[in-house]
Design an enzyme around this catalytic site. Structure first.
Site, PDB file in Angstrom:
ATOM      1  N   TYR A  84      -2.363  -0.978  10.599  1.00 46.52           N
ATOM      2  CA  TYR A  84      -2.135  -1.237   9.061  1.00 46.52           C
ATOM      3  C   TYR A  84      -0.761  -0.563   8.621  1.00 46.52           C
ATOM      4  O   TYR A  84       0.000  -1.265   7.946  1.00 46.52           O
ATOM      5  CB  TYR A  84      -3.297  -0.353   8.507  1.00 46.52           C
ATOM      6  CG  TYR A  84      -3.421  -0.605   6.810  1.00 46.52           C
ATOM      7  CD1 TYR A  84      -4.176  -1.786   6.391  1.00 46.52           C
ATOM      8  CD2 TYR A  84      -2.897   0.277   5.822  1.00 46.52           C
ATOM      9  CE1 TYR A  84      -4.439  -2.088   5.123  1.00 46.52           C
ATOM     10  CE2 TYR A  84      -3.184   0.281   4.489  1.00 46.52           C
ATOM     11  CZ  TYR A  84      -3.884  -1.222   4.140  1.00 46.52           C
ATOM     12  OH  TYR A  84      -3.998  -1.250   2.824  1.00 46.52           O
ATOM     13  N   SER A 126       0.785  -1.067   0.090  1.00 48.91           N
ATOM     14  CA  SER A 126      -0.226   0.125   0.005  1.00 48.91           C
ATOM     15  C   SER A 126       0.748   1.262   0.024  1.00 48.91           C
ATOM     16  O   SER A 126       2.219   1.071   0.173  1.00 48.91           O
ATOM     17  CB  SER A 126      -0.798  -0.017   1.349  1.00 48.91           C
ATOM     18  OG  SER A 126      -1.344   1.135   1.567  1.00 48.91           O
TER      19      SER A 126
HETATM   20  N1  NAD Z   1      -8.808  -0.498  -1.488  1.00 45.73           N
HETATM   21  C1  NAD Z   1      -7.642   0.336  -1.407  1.00 45.73           C
HETATM   22  O1  NAD Z   1      -7.829   1.462  -1.302  1.00 45.73           O
HETATM   23  C2  NAD Z   1      -6.392  -0.322  -0.804  1.00 45.73           C
HETATM   24  C3  NAD Z   1      -5.268   0.394  -1.068  1.00 45.73           C
HETATM   25  C4  NAD Z   1      -3.859  -0.042  -0.966  1.00 45.73           C
HETATM   26  C5  NAD Z   1      -3.661  -1.508  -0.591  1.00 45.73           C
HETATM   27  N2  NAD Z   1      -4.956  -2.099  -0.416  1.00 45.73           N
HETATM   28  C6  NAD Z   1      -4.728  -3.613  -0.028  1.00 45.73           C
HETATM   29  O2  NAD Z   1      -5.515  -4.341  -1.025  1.00 45.73           O
HETATM   30  C7  NAD Z   1      -5.693  -5.690  -0.532  1.00 45.73           C
HETATM   31  C8  NAD Z   1      -6.977  -6.021  -1.184  1.00 45.73           C
HETATM   32  O3  NAD Z   1      -8.054  -5.149  -0.577  1.00 45.73           O
HETATM   33  P1  NAD Z   1      -9.199  -4.708  -1.466  1.00 45.73           P
HETATM   34  O4  NAD Z   1      -9.105  -3.211  -1.624  1.00 45.73           O
HETATM   35  O5  NAD Z   1      -9.590  -5.541  -2.545  1.00 45.73           O
HETATM   36  O6  NAD Z   1     -10.254  -4.818  -0.396  1.00 45.73           O
HETATM   37  P2  NAD Z   1     -11.630  -5.816  -0.099  1.00 45.73           P
HETATM   38  O7  NAD Z   1     -12.248  -5.760   1.370  1.00 45.73           O
HETATM   39  O8  NAD Z   1     -12.439  -5.434  -1.252  1.00 45.73           O
HETATM   40  O9  NAD Z   1     -11.165  -7.405  -0.388  1.00 45.73           O
HETATM   41  C9  NAD Z   1     -10.499  -7.919   0.732  1.00 45.73           C
HETATM   42  C10 NAD Z   1     -10.644  -9.564   0.675  1.00 45.73           C
HETATM   43  O10 NAD Z   1      -9.736  -9.816   1.349  1.00 45.73           O
HETATM   44  C11 NAD Z   1     -10.588 -10.845   2.372  1.00 45.73           C
HETATM   45  N3  NAD Z   1      -9.997 -11.230   3.550  1.00 45.73           N
HETATM   46  C12 NAD Z   1      -9.808 -10.274   4.773  1.00 45.73           C
HETATM   47  N4  NAD Z   1      -9.510 -11.078   5.688  1.00 45.73           N
HETATM   48  C13 NAD Z   1      -9.146 -12.255   5.451  1.00 45.73           C
HETATM   49  C14 NAD Z   1      -8.511 -13.441   5.922  1.00 45.73           C
HETATM   50  N5  NAD Z   1      -8.051 -13.347   7.138  1.00 45.73           N
HETATM   51  N6  NAD Z   1      -8.421 -14.567   5.135  1.00 45.73           N
HETATM   52  C15 NAD Z   1      -8.670 -14.627   4.099  1.00 45.73           C
HETATM   53  N7  NAD Z   1      -9.489 -13.739   3.317  1.00 45.73           N
HETATM   54  C16 NAD Z   1      -9.420 -12.448   3.902  1.00 45.73           C
HETATM   55  C17 NAD Z   1     -12.106 -10.297   2.524  1.00 45.73           C
HETATM   56  O11 NAD Z   1     -13.090 -11.041   3.004  1.00 45.73           O
HETATM   57  C18 NAD Z   1     -12.313  -9.812   0.928  1.00 45.73           C
HETATM   58  O12 NAD Z   1     -12.833 -10.407   0.391  1.00 45.73           O
HETATM   59  C19 NAD Z   1      -5.551  -5.613   0.897  1.00 45.73           C
HETATM   60  O13 NAD Z   1      -4.452  -6.035   1.220  1.00 45.73           O
HETATM   61  C20 NAD Z   1      -5.503  -4.171   1.039  1.00 45.73           C
HETATM   62  O14 NAD Z   1      -5.089  -3.880   2.403  1.00 45.73           O
HETATM   63  C21 NAD Z   1      -6.101  -1.564  -0.594  1.00 45.73           C
END
Ligand code: NAD
Length: 266
Positions: free
Chosen positions: A164, A151
């Site tokens: 985080y 991130s």
């Molecule tokens: N959305 C953003 O703005 C953003 C920015 C930078 C990084 N990220 C990172 O990207 C990655 C994906 O996030 P996203 O934006 O798709 O969010 P999201 O919430 O849409 O998807 C995340 C998925 O991970 C699953 N998950 C959570 N905990 C879990 C666990 N213990 N075991 C298995 N699955 C689990 C959730 O059920 C969900 O389906 C994450 O690591 C997040 O930190 C997101």
């Protein structure tokens, strides 16, 4: 990606689904996991069975096979079991996307011990568990590509997300160490660093920002703004970076911290 097998965590929705679909579009078979239930410490809905069914349908619509299972990345034994199952079915493993994550925005003195533990266990230990479950198969394969989701909060400090930021910086630490340790096995380890991405996680975080004090909101807003004229990138923008790192087009790229951040961290 023809003939390659990719393992994706957090694949029910958001970026995980997008990575699975993007890799499948290019020919990969997919092993997908997601927790498919909620945490007590977080008041937002995580991936559901229905969302995972959509991921499965989208991959299958591309003519590619997928094994999708309900697994928590904090459970090392369950992760190993599903990866073993997938390799038995598909024959080998080439690509790993350690993507699963959770996030909540709050001032440091509102962070409960449970939020701290759940965040660090999911992001940091979950990434480690994903490596432990998959690296033996990548070694047996004669090499492979691991892509860890960081991130912008893995690159610099961001306030109001202390657990985080700590966990995401830790992911970079794992990736740097493992890139060196696994290089003799032709296993590449890279990280991707998205700015805000248009997913349910970002939607929840925006709601949390509204609960902060006006001063805190100002402080955070300036850090979350991108240089390029876009507020949230599309999950597919991140998946295209994942695809490059997963493919042989990046065969000598390892230890890269690949920003898909619209200039945010500059
Ligand atoms: N959305 C953003 O703005 C953003 C920015 C930078 C990084 N990220 C990172 O990207 C990655 C994906 O996030 P996203 O934006 O798709 O969010 P999201 O919430 O849409 O998807 C995340 C998925 O991970 C699953 N998950 C959570 N905990 C879990 C666990 N213990 N075991 C298995 N699955 C689990 C959730 O059920 C969900 O389906 C994450 O690591 C997040 O930190 C997101």
């Amino acid at each position: 990606m023809d003939g390659k097998v990719a393992f994706v965590t957090g694949a029910a929705r958001g970026q995980g689904r997008s990575h699975a679909v993007r890799l499948a579009e290019e020919g990969a078979s997919i092993i997908a996991v997601d927790i498919l239930e909620n945490y007590d410490s977080f008041d937002y809905q995580l991936g559901t069975e229905e969302e995972m069914a959509t991921t499965v349908a989208q991959v299958e619509a591309l003519g590619r096979p997928i094994i999708a299972r309900k697994v928590d990345v904090r459970d090392a034994l369950a992760l190993t079991a599903v990866v073993d199952e997938g390799v038995k079915e598909f024959g080998h493993l080439d690509v790993v996307c350690a993507n699963a994550g959770i996030c909540t925005i709050q001032a440091w003195d509102d962070v409960s011990p449970e939020v701290w533990t759940d965040t660090v266990d999911t992001i940091l230990t979950g990434t480690w568990n994903t490596m432990v479950a998959t690296v033996p198969h990548l070694m047996a394969n004669g090499g492979g590509s691991i892509i860890c989701t960081g991130s912008t909060a893995a690159i610099g400090g961001v306030p109001y997300v202390a657990p985080y930021v700590a966990a995401k910086h830790g992911v970079v630490g794992i990736a740097r160490g493992m890139a060196i340790e696994l290089a003799p096995h032709s296993i590449r380890v890279n990280t991707i660093h998205p700015t805000g991405v248009d997913t349910p996680l970002a939607g929840y975080c925006m709601e949390q920002v509204e609960k902060l004090t006006p001063t805190a909101k100002d402080q955070l807003s300036s850090l979350l703004s991108n240089l390029l004229p876009v507020d949230l990138v599309d999950p597919r923008d991140v998946s295209n970076a994942v695809l490059f790192l997963a493919s042989d087009e990046s065969r000598y790229v390892t230890g890269l911290e690949f920003k898909v951040d619209a200039g945010n961290t500059l």
